[in-house]
Design an enzyme around this catalytic site. Sequence first.
Site, PDB file in Angstrom:
ATOM      1  N   ASN A 106       0.918  -1.621   0.518  1.00  0.00           N
ATOM      2  CA  ASN A 106      -0.246  -0.210  -0.144  1.00  0.00           C
ATOM      3  C   ASN A 106       0.715   1.272  -0.445  1.00  0.00           C
ATOM      4  O   ASN A 106       0.095   2.274  -0.553  1.00  0.00           O
ATOM      5  CB  ASN A 106      -0.742   0.138   0.997  1.00  0.00           C
ATOM      6  N   ARG A 159      -0.100  -2.566  14.416  1.00  0.00           N
ATOM      7  CA  ARG A 159      -0.332  -1.989  16.136  1.00  0.00           C
ATOM      8  C   ARG A 159      -1.354  -0.757  16.050  1.00  0.00           C
ATOM      9  O   ARG A 159      -1.636   0.260  15.183  1.00  0.00           O
ATOM     10  CB  ARG A 159       1.214  -1.567  15.978  1.00  0.00           C
ATOM     11  N   ILE A 160      -1.959  -1.221  17.757  1.00  0.00           N
ATOM     12  CA  ILE A 160      -2.860  -0.349  17.926  1.00  0.00           C
ATOM     13  C   ILE A 160      -2.617   1.098  18.501  1.00  0.00           C
ATOM     14  O   ILE A 160      -1.644   1.108  19.247  1.00  0.00           O
ATOM     15  CB  ILE A 160      -4.011  -1.317  18.620  1.00  0.00           C
ATOM     16  N   LEU A 161      -2.584   2.389  18.301  1.00  0.00           N
ATOM     17  CA  LEU A 161      -1.718   3.263  18.542  1.00  0.00           C
ATOM     18  C   LEU A 161      -2.421   3.326  19.838  1.00  0.00           C
ATOM     19  O   LEU A 161      -3.734   3.495  19.957  1.00  0.00           O
ATOM     20  CB  LEU A 161      -1.783   4.287  17.824  1.00  0.00           C
ATOM     21  N   ASN A 221      -7.037   5.129   8.353  1.00  0.00           N
ATOM     22  CA  ASN A 221      -6.286   3.652   7.852  1.00  0.00           C
ATOM     23  C   ASN A 221      -6.825   2.815   7.277  1.00  0.00           C
ATOM     24  O   ASN A 221      -8.529   3.436   6.622  1.00  0.00           O
ATOM     25  CB  ASN A 221      -7.019   2.853   8.973  1.00  0.00           C
ATOM     26  N   HIS A 273      -8.104  -0.691   5.516  1.00  0.00           N
ATOM     27  CA  HIS A 273      -8.467  -2.151   6.461  1.00  0.00           C
ATOM     28  C   HIS A 273      -9.532  -3.484   5.919  1.00  0.00           C
ATOM     29  O   HIS A 273      -9.927  -3.172   4.914  1.00  0.00           O
ATOM     30  CB  HIS A 273      -9.742  -2.067   7.676  1.00  0.00           C
ATOM     31  N   ASP A 283     -10.731  -0.081  14.676  1.00  0.00           N
ATOM     32  CA  ASP A 283     -11.279  -0.413  13.741  1.00  0.00           C
ATOM     33  C   ASP A 283     -12.444   0.618  13.216  1.00  0.00           C
ATOM     34  O   ASP A 283     -13.504  -0.444  12.575  1.00  0.00           O
ATOM     35  CB  ASP A 283     -11.525  -1.468  13.174  1.00  0.00           C
TER      36      ASP A 283
HETATM   37  C1  GRF Z   1      -3.091  -4.562   3.920  1.00  0.00           C
HETATM   38  O1  GRF Z   1      -4.322  -5.903   3.033  1.00  0.00           O
HETATM   39  C2  GRF Z   1      -3.921  -4.093   4.765  1.00  0.00           C
HETATM   40  O2  GRF Z   1      -5.338  -3.811   4.810  1.00  0.00           O
HETATM   41  C3  GRF Z   1      -3.545  -4.944   5.877  1.00  0.00           C
HETATM   42  O3  GRF Z   1      -2.796  -5.717   5.805  1.00  0.00           O
HETATM   43  C4  GRF Z   1      -2.142  -5.172   4.646  1.00  0.00           C
HETATM   44  C5  GRF Z   1      -1.176  -4.894   4.302  1.00  0.00           C
HETATM   45  O4  GRF Z   1      -0.539  -4.610   3.509  1.00  0.00           O
HETATM   46  N1  GRF Z   1      -4.380  -4.281   7.140  1.00  0.00           N
HETATM   47  P1  GRF Z   1       0.898  -3.929   2.367  1.00  0.00           P
HETATM   48  O5  GRF Z   1       2.300  -4.406   3.624  1.00  0.00           O
HETATM   49  O6  GRF Z   1       0.641  -2.927   2.295  1.00  0.00           O
HETATM   50  O7  GRF Z   1       1.081  -4.962   1.411  1.00  0.00           O
END
Ligand code: GRF
Length: 215
Positions: free
Chosen positions: A17, A94-96, A110, A112, A148
């Site tokens: 991402n 991690r959860i902040l 975020n 998800h 979340d």
């Molecule tokens: C993604 O699918 C994100 O939504 C989830 O963990 C994955 C991380 O993938 N929380 P990357 O590190 O961006 O490849």
Amino acid sequence: MPDPLPIAVLISGSGSNLQALIDAQARGAPSCTIEVVISDRPGVKGLERAEAAGIETRVVGWADHADRGSFTEAVCDTADEFGVEALVLAGFMRILSPAAVRRYPNAIINVHPALLPSFPGARPVPDALSHGVVLTGVTVHFVDEQMDHGPIIAQEAVPVLAGDDEASLHARIQAIEHRLLPEVVDAFCSGRVRVEGRHVTVASGTIGEDNEVGA
Ligand code: GRF
């Protein structure tokens, strides 16, 4: 054109991402600059991706901190050193603590891999498979003080197909994440995202293929 918004991207692993955000910038999305990539783990691929793109990196090790509060403070202090105005959690596992939300109100985003509020937590893809849903998807949302849970900026559905396993379903979800997250970050950084309570509108633009958000 307004100055680009300085942001930090937080990662824990592969950073695909993050790569999508870097690629969007390279294609000329001028609304933000990634000033620093912060990982809670050393040696992850996402850090290599950042370095290859010439972005500063920092590791704030989870294990190096006594508790969630001091970890969160260290993450925010590191981001502050770079003068960032928003945090993008891109696969940050991690959860902040709520202190982060107070330091960056409505400015932590975020991604998800499920359609929240279904399947929050650390295992949304296997949870969706074991629950037997026919649709799951991607949610990009503001972070609030609960996990979340914050206001939803954009969602897109992904079908669960016969024979899917965790890897095949996650790959289909990630293909959507890689388009949706940069779209949302661009809209946010160009000042087009407005939040009222739990409701988010995006001015002069749409986000997502099927879902029109706002006017
Ligand atoms: C993604 O699918 C994100 O939504 C989830 O963990 C994955 C991380 O993938 N929380 P990357 O590190 O961006 O490849």
